[in-house]
Write a protein that holds these residues in place. Sequence first.
Motif, mmCIF file in Angstrom:
data_model
loop_
_atom_site.group_PDB
_atom_site.id
_atom_site.type_symbol
_atom_site.label_atom_id
_atom_site.label_comp_id
_atom_site.label_asym_id
_atom_site.label_seq_id
_atom_site.Cartn_x
_atom_site.Cartn_y
_atom_site.Cartn_z
ATOM 1 N N GLU A 145 0.842 -1.374 -0.035
ATOM 2 C CA GLU A 145 0.066 -0.110 0.026
ATOM 3 C C GLU A 145 0.826 1.131 0.094
ATOM 4 O OE1 GLU A 145 -2.892 0.871 -0.694
ATOM 5 O OE2 GLU A 145 -3.257 2.813 0.266
ATOM 6 N N ARG A 146 2.152 1.093 0.574
ATOM 7 C CA ARG A 146 2.982 2.323 0.879
ATOM 8 C C ARG A 146 3.516 2.641 -0.816
ATOM 9 N NH1 ARG A 146 4.087 0.465 6.270
ATOM 10 N NH2 ARG A 146 5.742 -0.884 5.712
ATOM 11 N N LEU A 147 3.865 1.504 -1.356
ATOM 12 C CA LEU A 147 4.363 1.359 -2.628
ATOM 13 C C LEU A 147 3.185 2.230 -3.828
ATOM 14 C CD1 LEU A 147 6.773 0.691 -4.513
ATOM 15 C CD2 LEU A 147 5.469 -1.683 -4.867
ATOM 16 N N ARG A 148 1.914 1.774 -3.568
ATOM 17 C CA ARG A 148 0.895 2.174 -4.439
ATOM 18 C C ARG A 148 0.578 3.694 -4.079
ATOM 19 N NH1 ARG A 148 -4.084 4.213 -4.519
ATOM 20 N NH2 ARG A 148 -4.229 4.036 -2.343
ATOM 21 N N ARG A 149 0.692 4.177 -3.045
ATOM 22 C CA ARG A 149 0.569 5.526 -2.673
ATOM 23 C C ARG A 149 1.871 6.277 -3.088
ATOM 24 N NH1 ARG A 149 0.082 6.506 3.034
ATOM 25 N NH2 ARG A 149 -0.253 4.060 3.470
ATOM 26 N N ALA A 150 2.953 5.947 -3.275
ATOM 27 C CA ALA A 150 4.037 6.726 -3.867
ATOM 28 C C ALA A 150 3.936 6.993 -5.251
ATOM 29 C CB ALA A 150 5.451 6.029 -3.536
ATOM 30 N N GLY A 151 3.270 6.105 -5.865
ATOM 31 C CA GLY A 151 2.929 6.304 -7.626
ATOM 32 C C GLY A 151 4.168 6.072 -8.242
ATOM 33 N N HIS A 152 5.290 6.319 -7.959
ATOM 34 C CA HIS A 152 6.491 5.890 -8.541
ATOM 35 C C HIS A 152 7.818 6.246 -7.530
ATOM 36 C CE1 HIS A 152 7.725 10.094 -9.137
ATOM 37 N NE2 HIS A 152 6.340 10.505 -9.429
ATOM 38 N N LEU A 153 8.845 5.529 -8.166
ATOM 39 C CA LEU A 153 10.137 5.885 -7.386
ATOM 40 C C LEU A 153 11.055 7.015 -7.723
ATOM 41 C CD1 LEU A 153 11.398 1.965 -7.563
ATOM 42 C CD2 LEU A 153 10.480 3.261 -5.795
ATOM 43 N N ARG A 202 12.111 18.541 -17.469
ATOM 44 C CA ARG A 202 13.658 18.378 -17.623
ATOM 45 C C ARG A 202 14.009 18.800 -16.230
ATOM 46 N NH1 ARG A 202 14.716 21.375 -23.155
ATOM 47 N NH2 ARG A 202 12.738 22.593 -22.218
ATOM 48 N N SER A 203 13.157 19.334 -15.360
ATOM 49 C CA SER A 203 13.575 19.493 -14.163
ATOM 50 C C SER A 203 13.055 18.592 -12.963
ATOM 51 C CB SER A 203 13.037 20.921 -13.531
ATOM 52 O OG SER A 203 13.049 20.928 -12.086
ATOM 53 N N PRO A 204 14.029 17.669 -12.560
ATOM 54 C CA PRO A 204 13.523 16.427 -11.668
ATOM 55 C C PRO A 204 12.589 17.084 -10.638
ATOM 56 C CG PRO A 204 15.976 16.250 -12.271
ATOM 57 C CD PRO A 204 15.603 17.792 -12.679
ATOM 58 N N ALA A 205 12.946 18.311 -10.151
ATOM 59 C CA ALA A 205 12.240 18.640 -9.136
ATOM 60 C C ALA A 205 10.514 18.735 -9.380
ATOM 61 C CB ALA A 205 12.319 19.746 -8.375
ATOM 62 N N LEU A 206 10.179 19.252 -10.578
ATOM 63 C CA LEU A 206 8.892 19.500 -11.112
ATOM 64 C C LEU A 206 8.299 18.117 -11.550
ATOM 65 C CD1 LEU A 206 9.673 22.843 -12.932
ATOM 66 C CD2 LEU A 206 8.362 22.490 -11.001
ATOM 67 N N ALA A 207 9.267 17.330 -12.378
ATOM 68 C CA ALA A 207 8.694 16.239 -12.909
ATOM 69 C C ALA A 207 7.726 15.550 -12.134
ATOM 70 C CB ALA A 207 9.808 15.341 -13.265
ATOM 71 N N GLY A 208 7.998 15.195 -10.800
ATOM 72 C CA GLY A 208 7.020 14.527 -10.067
ATOM 73 C C GLY A 208 5.709 15.088 -9.995
ATOM 74 N N VAL A 209 5.490 16.514 -9.866
ATOM 75 C CA VAL A 209 4.415 17.024 -9.758
ATOM 76 C C VAL A 209 3.718 16.930 -11.359
ATOM 77 C CG1 VAL A 209 3.004 19.192 -9.448
ATOM 78 C CG2 VAL A 209 5.032 18.622 -8.159
ATOM 79 N N LEU A 210 4.434 17.281 -12.485
ATOM 80 C CA LEU A 210 3.925 17.269 -13.668
ATOM 81 C C LEU A 210 3.417 16.052 -14.129
ATOM 82 C CD1 LEU A 210 6.540 19.542 -15.071
ATOM 83 C CD2 LEU A 210 4.232 20.023 -14.816
ATOM 84 N N LEU A 247 11.091 8.003 -16.967
ATOM 85 C CA LEU A 247 12.022 8.972 -15.875
ATOM 86 C C LEU A 247 12.094 8.279 -14.391
ATOM 87 C CD1 LEU A 247 9.378 11.712 -16.325
ATOM 88 C CD2 LEU A 247 11.861 11.873 -16.650
ATOM 89 N N SER A 248 11.854 7.022 -14.398
ATOM 90 C CA SER A 248 12.354 6.217 -13.061
ATOM 91 C C SER A 248 12.494 4.757 -13.140
ATOM 92 C CB SER A 248 11.003 6.665 -11.929
ATOM 93 O OG SER A 248 9.951 5.827 -12.619
ATOM 94 N N ASN A 249 13.099 4.251 -12.279
ATOM 95 C CA ASN A 249 13.056 2.986 -11.999
ATOM 96 C C ASN A 249 11.638 2.349 -11.827
ATOM 97 O OD1 ASN A 249 15.809 2.636 -12.337
ATOM 98 N ND2 ASN A 249 16.132 3.178 -10.275
ATOM 99 N N SER A 250 10.834 1.428 -12.697
ATOM 100 C CA SER A 250 9.683 1.072 -12.604
ATOM 101 C C SER A 250 9.400 -0.153 -11.741
ATOM 102 C CB SER A 250 8.893 1.025 -13.868
ATOM 103 O OG SER A 250 9.518 -0.107 -14.459
ATOM 104 N N VAL A 251 8.484 -0.203 -11.084
ATOM 105 C CA VAL A 251 8.174 -1.380 -10.186
ATOM 106 C C VAL A 251 6.649 -2.020 -10.646
ATOM 107 C CG1 VAL A 251 8.023 -0.052 -8.002
ATOM 108 C CG2 VAL A 251 8.155 -2.325 -7.756
#
Length: 446
Positions: free
Chosen positions: A228-236, A267-275, A291-295
């Motif tokens: 459930e914690r993994l699901r809520r994180a959305g991505h790594l 291209r800004s990693p800080a914004l990418a999560g929000v976008l 953009l990330s290691n997927s799981v």
Amino acid sequence: MINFDFLTEKTIENLVQLIRIDTTNPPGNELPAVIWIRDLLAREGIPAGDMVILESAPGRANLVARLRGDGSQPPLLLSGHVDVVPVEPKFWTHDPFGGEVVDGCVWGRGTADMKGFLSMYMSVFIQARQQGLPLKRDLILAAIADEEAGFEHGSQFLVEQHRDLIAAEYGLTESGGLTAYMGKKRVYPIQVAEKSVCWLRASTFGQPGHGSMPHEDNAVLHLAKALERLRRAGHLPIHLTPTVRRMLDSLAENLGFPLGVVLGLMRSPALAGVLLRMLPVEQRPLFIAWLSNSVSPTVLQAGSKSNVIPSEASVHLDCRLLPGQKPEDVIRELSAVMGRQVKLEPLTTSTGAEFPVDTPLYRLMEKALKQMDGEGITFPLLMPGATDASLYQRAGIKVYGFTPGILPPEISLTKMAHAHDERLPVSFFRSGLPALWQVVSEICCA
Ligand SMILES: [Zn+2]
């Protein structure tokens, strides 16, 4: 001069014959297909001494054929796998192994993955011989086994046991240079990188006990909470690889408002999560993969009897790592999300690949695609899955996905590969063969 209408006809004829040879993997049984290709090449004038069939196991065969250049440049390899994935015939409009040409399309398993593209490579190889091209490089054609079930009998076998036969500076294989649609824009990704596979087992532990006496320290509940914690994180965490940065540069420059602007900001990693959260739901998985290691959690295991609380529960995690990332990196990222009490251990790992885009071959592919479709947008692609390119990388070959051609919106490669009613329009081959010929002839003769 090459008559591309004639070449298209020949390509379709050969494709139809290849579709009719069932190479479903498992079990593969590529030998009859490979023999058929060897005999075709022989009829077209390729000397028997320049072709070899290599069996990695009974029925699992690879063909390597060579046109000799003057040796002043290292070879170019054209590699296509002949095996295909299984079919469920009841869902098909036409016989998946019939090779029918209906409504302007060639229908059949393998058309888009990748007997159709292999047929294009064969046509270009034969033309190079018949036109008497003044080759500076050897041109190598490989029709190989086992791309769809682990590479062992195909590219891995060639790289480990017959490396001298496939040694090359560059290689082309699936897939890239085919039309995809972003909004109304036609885009042409060229595959230059692949993620690696990292399958993990995540385990949790607790107190065993009788099912009639529930307690908190239950391994199954611990695992459920971790997932459930993994699901809520959305991505790594976001990592911007060189290939993805180039891709975002190209799309930001060419797509316009609003998608181009959003992708530019990514291209800004800080914004990418929000976008990522602002993207349309259907596009999100692909961008997360880029953009990330997927799981992806896959196989669940816990307990053996309904009234016994097990002391251990586990889940397999199918992780796909970005180029440059290692199993210990994703284990650290997962541990931070799922919790330190979760034990994470690797089951299977493979290497990925990332090839440079500042090469003459890459520039030639861009140029040829521009001539094929003046309005198309080209960019380098990171493939979330794995192809033979990762294996060939071990032999030091720079491999690009390049099987060019124009597709209509309803027939995208992602909708066709491994799907029911797999098919490609005849017009795809007519549009793509000149581009492929241009690239192969120029890189081999320049
Ligand atoms: Zn394939």
